[in-house]
Write a protein that holds these residues in place. Structure first.
Motif, PDB file in Angstrom:
ATOM      1  N   UNK A   1     -36.839  55.756  96.668  1.00  0.00           N
ATOM      2  CA  UNK A   1     -37.180  54.895  95.547  1.00  0.00           C
ATOM      3  C   UNK A   1     -38.391  54.027  95.890  1.00  0.00           C
ATOM      4  N   UNK A   2     -39.207  53.754  94.861  1.00  0.00           N
ATOM      5  CA  UNK A   2     -40.398  52.926  95.044  1.00  0.00           C
ATOM      6  C   UNK A   2     -40.012  51.459  94.897  1.00  0.00           C
ATOM      7  N   UNK A   3     -40.459  50.629  95.830  1.00  0.00           N
ATOM      8  CA  UNK A   3     -40.119  49.214  95.834  1.00  0.00           C
ATOM      9  C   UNK A   3     -41.386  48.373  95.782  1.00  0.00           C
ATOM     10  N   UNK A   4     -41.381  47.360  94.909  1.00  0.00           N
ATOM     11  CA  UNK A   4     -42.531  46.468  94.789  1.00  0.00           C
ATOM     12  C   UNK A   4     -42.034  45.033  94.662  1.00  0.00           C
ATOM     13  N   UNK A   5     -42.502  44.158  95.540  1.00  0.00           N
ATOM     14  CA  UNK A   5     -42.180  42.735  95.487  1.00  0.00           C
ATOM     15  C   UNK A   5     -43.252  42.037  94.663  1.00  0.00           C
ATOM     16  N   UNK A   6     -42.886  41.436  93.534  1.00  0.00           N
ATOM     17  CA  UNK A   6     -43.907  40.818  92.682  1.00  0.00           C
ATOM     18  C   UNK A   6     -43.984  39.312  92.896  1.00  0.00           C
ATOM     19  N   UNK A   7     -44.999  38.700  92.278  1.00  0.00           N
ATOM     20  CA  UNK A   7     -45.238  37.272  92.488  1.00  0.00           C
ATOM     21  C   UNK A   7     -44.289  36.387  91.682  1.00  0.00           C
ATOM     22  N   UNK A   8     -43.439  36.985  90.856  1.00  0.00           N
ATOM     23  CA  UNK A   8     -42.352  36.229  90.237  1.00  0.00           C
ATOM     24  C   UNK A   8     -41.178  36.103  91.201  1.00  0.00           C
ATOM     25  N   UNK A   9     -41.304  36.756  92.370  1.00  0.00           N
ATOM     26  CA  UNK A   9     -40.254  36.681  93.375  1.00  0.00           C
ATOM     27  C   UNK A   9     -39.198  37.741  93.231  1.00  0.00           C
ATOM     28  N   UNK A  10     -39.458  38.771  92.420  1.00  0.00           N
ATOM     29  CA  UNK A  10     -38.470  39.827  92.191  1.00  0.00           C
ATOM     30  C   UNK A  10     -38.813  41.089  92.982  1.00  0.00           C
ATOM     31  N   UNK A  11     -37.770  41.756  93.457  1.00  0.00           N
ATOM     32  CA  UNK A  11     -37.914  43.057  94.092  1.00  0.00           C
ATOM     33  C   UNK A  11     -37.638  44.119  93.034  1.00  0.00           C
ATOM     34  N   UNK A  12     -38.691  44.829  92.626  1.00  0.00           N
ATOM     35  CA  UNK A  12     -38.581  45.845  91.589  1.00  0.00           C
ATOM     36  C   UNK A  12     -38.277  47.203  92.204  1.00  0.00           C
ATOM     37  N   UNK A  13     -37.340  47.916  91.622  1.00  0.00           N
ATOM     38  CA  UNK A  13     -36.976  49.256  92.054  1.00  0.00           C
ATOM     39  C   UNK A  13     -37.433  50.229  90.974  1.00  0.00           C
ATOM     40  N   UNK A  14     -38.245  51.218  91.365  1.00  0.00           N
ATOM     41  CA  UNK A  14     -38.849  52.141  90.406  1.00  0.00           C
ATOM     42  C   UNK A  14     -38.439  53.567  90.742  1.00  0.00           C
ATOM     43  N   UNK A  15     -38.007  54.318  89.724  1.00  0.00           N
ATOM     44  CA  UNK A  15     -37.750  55.736  89.898  1.00  0.00           C
ATOM     45  C   UNK A  15     -39.097  56.436  90.063  1.00  0.00           C
ATOM     46  N   UNK A  16     -39.360  57.068  91.217  1.00  0.00           N
ATOM     47  CA  UNK A  16     -40.694  57.627  91.450  1.00  0.00           C
ATOM     48  C   UNK A  16     -41.039  58.803  90.542  1.00  0.00           C
ATOM     49  N   UNK A  17     -40.054  59.497  90.038  1.00  0.00           N
ATOM     50  CA  UNK A  17     -40.324  60.647  89.166  1.00  0.00           C
ATOM     51  C   UNK A  17     -40.650  60.210  87.746  1.00  0.00           C
ATOM     52  N   UNK A  18     -39.828  59.322  87.181  1.00  0.00           N
ATOM     53  CA  UNK A  18     -40.006  58.922  85.787  1.00  0.00           C
ATOM     54  C   UNK A  18     -40.909  57.720  85.618  1.00  0.00           C
ATOM     55  N   UNK A  19     -41.025  56.897  86.665  1.00  0.00           N
ATOM     56  CA  UNK A  19     -41.791  55.664  86.556  1.00  0.00           C
ATOM     57  C   UNK A  19     -41.003  54.535  85.925  1.00  0.00           C
ATOM     58  N   UNK A  20     -39.725  54.748  85.662  1.00  0.00           N
ATOM     59  CA  UNK A  20     -38.893  53.722  85.038  1.00  0.00           C
ATOM     60  C   UNK A  20     -38.462  52.684  86.072  1.00  0.00           C
ATOM     61  N   UNK A  21     -38.557  51.400  85.681  1.00  0.00           N
ATOM     62  CA  UNK A  21     -38.070  50.317  86.542  1.00  0.00           C
ATOM     63  C   UNK A  21     -36.557  50.250  86.371  1.00  0.00           C
ATOM     64  N   UNK A  22     -35.820  50.608  87.417  1.00  0.00           N
ATOM     65  CA  UNK A  22     -34.369  50.700  87.338  1.00  0.00           C
ATOM     66  C   UNK A  22     -33.659  49.446  87.817  1.00  0.00           C
TER      67      UNK A  22
END
Length: 416
Positions: free
Chosen positions: A328-349
């Protein structure tokens, strides 16, 4: 069982410790050659003890030193003083890391390791230490671990130092050395078959990448990648590098270029996974910005040659990208959230709160929240509070937080 070099007198206590720890299996480590000059580099910690299970540790840098932490409890195990801005990367053997210093890469021993012995293993833990072994280069740059090899790249001399990663179990191995065509801020990867992919450039510009075999013969070359930067490996050994107008990847003996949807769509930092054909990358579109704070990331599929953009509605930094245990793709944003993204669909899960909101500093060397993943856990630093958080990736919950004696800058780890 992998043998471990130990010291002879006057530091023979180290050898005695290792011999005692292994005596239950009727074997001891081999002595180092007293004329090899490696004793100080290959010694086991004098306080090493056998432990019941592996002891994963974290290595964090701060302005003036390096902290070693217990990866489960976040307890500070050691504070190694080292002046200046420090960079650190794991070697890949589960024990060592490289610290970038003025004259090269200096070997850091995190003090934990595991040895195979027939149908079982023995794990050990001792004090971390910065060894005196330096792999010299001009302006140390990227370190890449892939397919059982570790490669150090020197930006100031184009020097590529290549190691069998497992060789670090026996101390401080000597590298095979290759050189790029010209010195530049670059990166190199040794493929599983022994070929080496490395970037092409000079002090003025960087244009692409090439692959050479063990004898240095060129196999493939592509210079349609302006500003080439970064590296990530995807499933089936697809090796990707970023460009100012897309992404370039090498797979099955040939390069493929995937263009960005914008004429300037820079992908400078990537994160890959052996469990996914998709490469996660950043995405910047303002060529003239002193510091662009992007809000989109890229997902490039190395099987289809297609790129997706994912809008996070919040910015992030170059230390915000990682991959989870399932790819799974993980991105830490500046709002302080750890976003989890389905790499195939691009959906933030998933979008899990971890830190308070933060702003990326203009100076890239200044601390900012950093994301590091080891196993099933994500580690997120919050330097404004001198805190470090453990996130359970199965639930997205922060399971532990600790205040550290220094604000962390870079964060990495070893499995022990």
């Amino acid at each position: 069982m992998r043998t471990q070099r130990t010291l002879i007198a006057p530091l023979a206590a180290s050898a005695a410790v290792t011999a005692l720890l292994l005596s239950g299996c009727g074997t001891t480590g081999a002595e180092a050659d007293p004329d090899s000059g490696e004793q100080a580099d290959t010694a086991e910690p004098s306080d090493a003890e056998q432990v019941e299970e592996t002891q994963p540790r974290l290595i964090t840098t701060y302005d003036g030193g390096i902290l070693t932490l217990d990866a489960r409890t976040l307890e500070v195990i050691d504070d190694t003083k080292l002046e200046g801005f420090n960079r650190v990367n794991p070697v890949g053997d589960g024990r060592h890391a490289m610290v970038s210093v003025a004259n090269g890469f200096q070997l850091f021993d995190a003090g934990v390791w595991t040895e195979e012995h027939g149908d079982h293993t023995h794990s050990f833990a001792g004090s971390p230490r910065l060894t005196d072994k330096v792999y010299e280069t001009d302006t140390p740059g990227h370190i890449v671990r892939h397919g059982g090899s570790t490669v150090l790249f020197g930006d100031g001399d184009g020097r590529m130092q290549i190691f069998d990663t497992d060789a670090f179990h026996d101390g401080a191995p000597e590298p095979e050395v290759k050189e790029a065509e010209e010195a530049h801020h670059g990166v190199a990867v040794q493929l599983e078959n022994g070929d080496v992919l490395h970037t092409i450039g000079n002090e003025e510009e960087r244009s692409g990448a090439k692959v050479v075999d063990a004898e240095g013969k060129e196999i493939a070359r592509n210079e349609d990648c302006p500003g080439v930067h970064g590296e990530a490996a995807a499933q089936n050994e697809a090796i990707a590098v970023g460009c100012e107008d897309g992404i370039l990847y090498y797979k099955d003996g040939k390069f493929t270029k995937v263009d960005s949807p914008d004429s300037y769509g820079r992908i400078g930092n990537q994160a890959g996974s052996d469990d996914s054909p998709v490469v996660l990358g950043d995405y910047k579109v303002d060529e003239d910005a002193e510091l662009e704070r992007p809000e989109k990331v890229t997902l490039t599929n190395t099987e289809t040659g297609k790129m997706k953009l994912v809008d996070l509605d919040s910015s992030y930094s170059f230390r915000s990208l990682a991959r989870g245990p399932e790819g799974e793709a993980l991105v830490l944003d500046t709002d302080g959230k750890l976003n989890v993204i389905d790499p195939e669909s691009g959906k933030i899960t998933g979008s899990h709160p971890v830190t308070e909101a933060w702003k990326e500093p203009v100076d890239w060397q200044q601390p900012r929240p950093t994301l590091f993943v080891q196993g099933q856990k994500a580690y997120v630093s919050e330097p404004d509070k001198s805190q470090l958080h453990i996130v359970d990736l199965a639930t997205g919950e922060v399971e532990k937080s600790a205040e550290l004696p220094h604000a962390s800058n870079e964060v990495t780890g070893v499995t022990g």
